[in-house]
Motif scaffolding. Structure first.
Motif, PDB file in Angstrom:
ATOM      1  N   VAL A   1      24.084  15.357   2.825  1.00 42.37           N
ATOM      2  CA  VAL A   1      22.898  15.294   1.952  1.00 42.37           C
ATOM      3  C   VAL A   1      21.667  15.010   2.822  1.00 42.37           C
TER       4      VAL A   1
ATOM      5  N   ASP B   1      16.873  17.325  -0.686  1.00 40.49           N
ATOM      6  CA  ASP B   1      17.967  17.784  -1.547  1.00 40.49           C
ATOM      7  C   ASP B   1      17.922  17.078  -2.900  1.00 40.49           C
TER       8      ASP B   1
ATOM      9  N   VAL C   1      18.238  11.717   0.376  1.00 33.56           N
ATOM     10  CA  VAL C   1      17.293  12.762  -0.046  1.00 33.56           C
ATOM     11  C   VAL C   1      15.861  12.395   0.309  1.00 33.56           C
TER      12      VAL C   1
ATOM     13  N   GLY D   1      13.127  14.405  -1.993  1.00 32.90           N
ATOM     14  CA  GLY D   1      14.186  14.933  -2.838  1.00 32.90           C
ATOM     15  C   GLY D   1      14.199  14.243  -4.181  1.00 32.90           C
TER      16      GLY D   1
ATOM     17  N   GLY E   1      16.066  21.764  -2.892  1.00 28.64           N
ATOM     18  CA  GLY E   1      17.095  21.734  -1.857  1.00 28.64           C
ATOM     19  C   GLY E   1      18.467  22.131  -2.370  1.00 28.64           C
ATOM     20  N   ILE E   2      19.491  21.695  -1.643  1.00 31.78           N
ATOM     21  CA  ILE E   2      20.873  21.862  -2.085  1.00 31.78           C
ATOM     22  C   ILE E   2      21.174  20.797  -3.122  1.00 31.78           C
ATOM     23  N   THR E   3      21.872  21.186  -4.179  1.00 27.70           N
ATOM     24  CA  THR E   3      22.200  20.239  -5.257  1.00 27.70           C
ATOM     25  C   THR E   3      23.624  19.724  -5.093  1.00 27.70           C
TER      26      THR E   3
ATOM     27  N   LEU F   1      26.128  25.073   2.348  1.00 28.13           N
ATOM     28  CA  LEU F   1      26.391  23.768   2.943  1.00 28.13           C
ATOM     29  C   LEU F   1      27.339  23.862   4.133  1.00 28.13           C
TER      30      LEU F   1
END
Length: 307
Positions: free
Chosen positions: A84, A88, A108, A112, A199-201, A296
């Motif tokens: 993380v 994110d 984050v 984030g 971002g990436i969840t 990821l």
């Protein structure tokens, strides 16, 4: 008592997690709940995230957190530290006191976002306090449970551990352990979460056997974002909710996800993250689900090992 006075002397040892700390902690009464009934409330800074944590030492998992200086589930935290990143998004379903929420907030950063869900009103107050005391503007708290659709359900708290709450049916032989019950409204996660998440969840779901219903209520979010999903997989809990490990696996596979085991390996005084591919009959208690369209893997490639 003498045992609990002596155990404070090993704090430098347990906080560094030196070899044999667990045995020493056990021998001095760390796991004997009867010795800690009148234990104090302590506030410390977490050694991983440096945020304040207020801990009730009469609770075994909070006691472990106090003596280690971190939330006791190391594998999840090591994964978060490596995976993380700033900017994110992290969704904490079944946030409890906020131990994972605090770690997520650190990872984050203020760029984030973190959404944390906790239905138990007493636990939610402590979650609020932990977030407020650290002035975490990137965290949004939701005092509700998630499910497949909006409905009224009974949250049952089993024994005196605040975190042991479930919307599933309690077996008759365990009914004497019930300490509290609440009639609460649960919602679809898709109806509460924003359409856009930066971002990436990441989604962590630890809801004592209610995981399949939470996942179904996140259908749009999952199909749109292909988030990284971390679930607890405990056969007895799932059975109370009317599900099986096989059914949970089928739900995730229908979305295109592949399961991984998260673990750590000690080398000297350091713990290193390890990820191993799983099959349906190899499920472990904490399972990481990855979708091939989620990018990821590039962050985690060096942590994979053959099963």
């Amino acid at each position: 008592m003498k045992s609990t006075k002596l155990i404070y002397m090993i704090l430098p040892y347990t906080r560094r997690e030196l070899p044999g700390w667990g045995k020493l902690f056990e021998n001095l009464g760390g796991y004997k709940s009867e010795l800690w009934k009148d234990a104090p409330i302590r506030t410390i800074r977490g050694k991983f995230h440096q945020y304040l944590m207020t801990l009730d030492l009469s609770s075994w998992h909070e006691r472990m957190t106090y003596f280690l200086g971190r939330y006791y589930e190391l594998d999840i935290q090591k994964f978060m530290i490596e995976a993380v990143k700033p900017g994110d998004s992290f969704i904490d379903v079944g946030a409890n006191l906020g131990m994972i929420t605090l770690m997520a907030a650190r990872c984050v950063t203020p760029t984030g976002t973190v959404h944390s869900f906790e239905p138990n009103p007493l636990v939610f107050k402590r979650l609020q306090a932990n977030v407020s005391n650290n002035e975490l503007q990137q965290v949004t708290l939701h005092n509700c449970g998630l499910a497949e659709g909006e409905s009224e359900l009974t949250l049952t708290v089993v024994n005196e551990e605040l975190g042991m709450g479930t919307f599933t049916k309690i077996p008759q032989q365990d009914e004497s352990l019930i300490s509290n019950q609440y009639q609460l409204t649960v919602y679809r996660g898709d109806d509460i979460l924003p359409e856009e998440l930066p971002g990436i969840t990441f989604i962590k779901i630890d809801v004592e056997g209610f995981e399949p219903l939470v996942i179904r209520g996140l259908d749009r979010t999952i199909q749109r974002l292909h988030p990284v999903i971390l679930t607890e997989v405990v056969p007895e809990h799932l059975e109370r909710g009317g599900f099986s490990v096989k059914e949970l696996c089928e739900i995730m596979q229908n979305y295109g996800y592949q399961p991984l085991n998260i673990s750590t390996k000690r080398s000297g005084l350091r713990h290193h993250l390890q990820l191993t591919k799983l099959t349906d009959n190899q499920m472990t208690e904490n399972v990481l689900w990855l979708h091939p369209e989620n990018n990821l893997s590039s962050r985690l490639e060096k942590y994979f090992k053959e099963s």
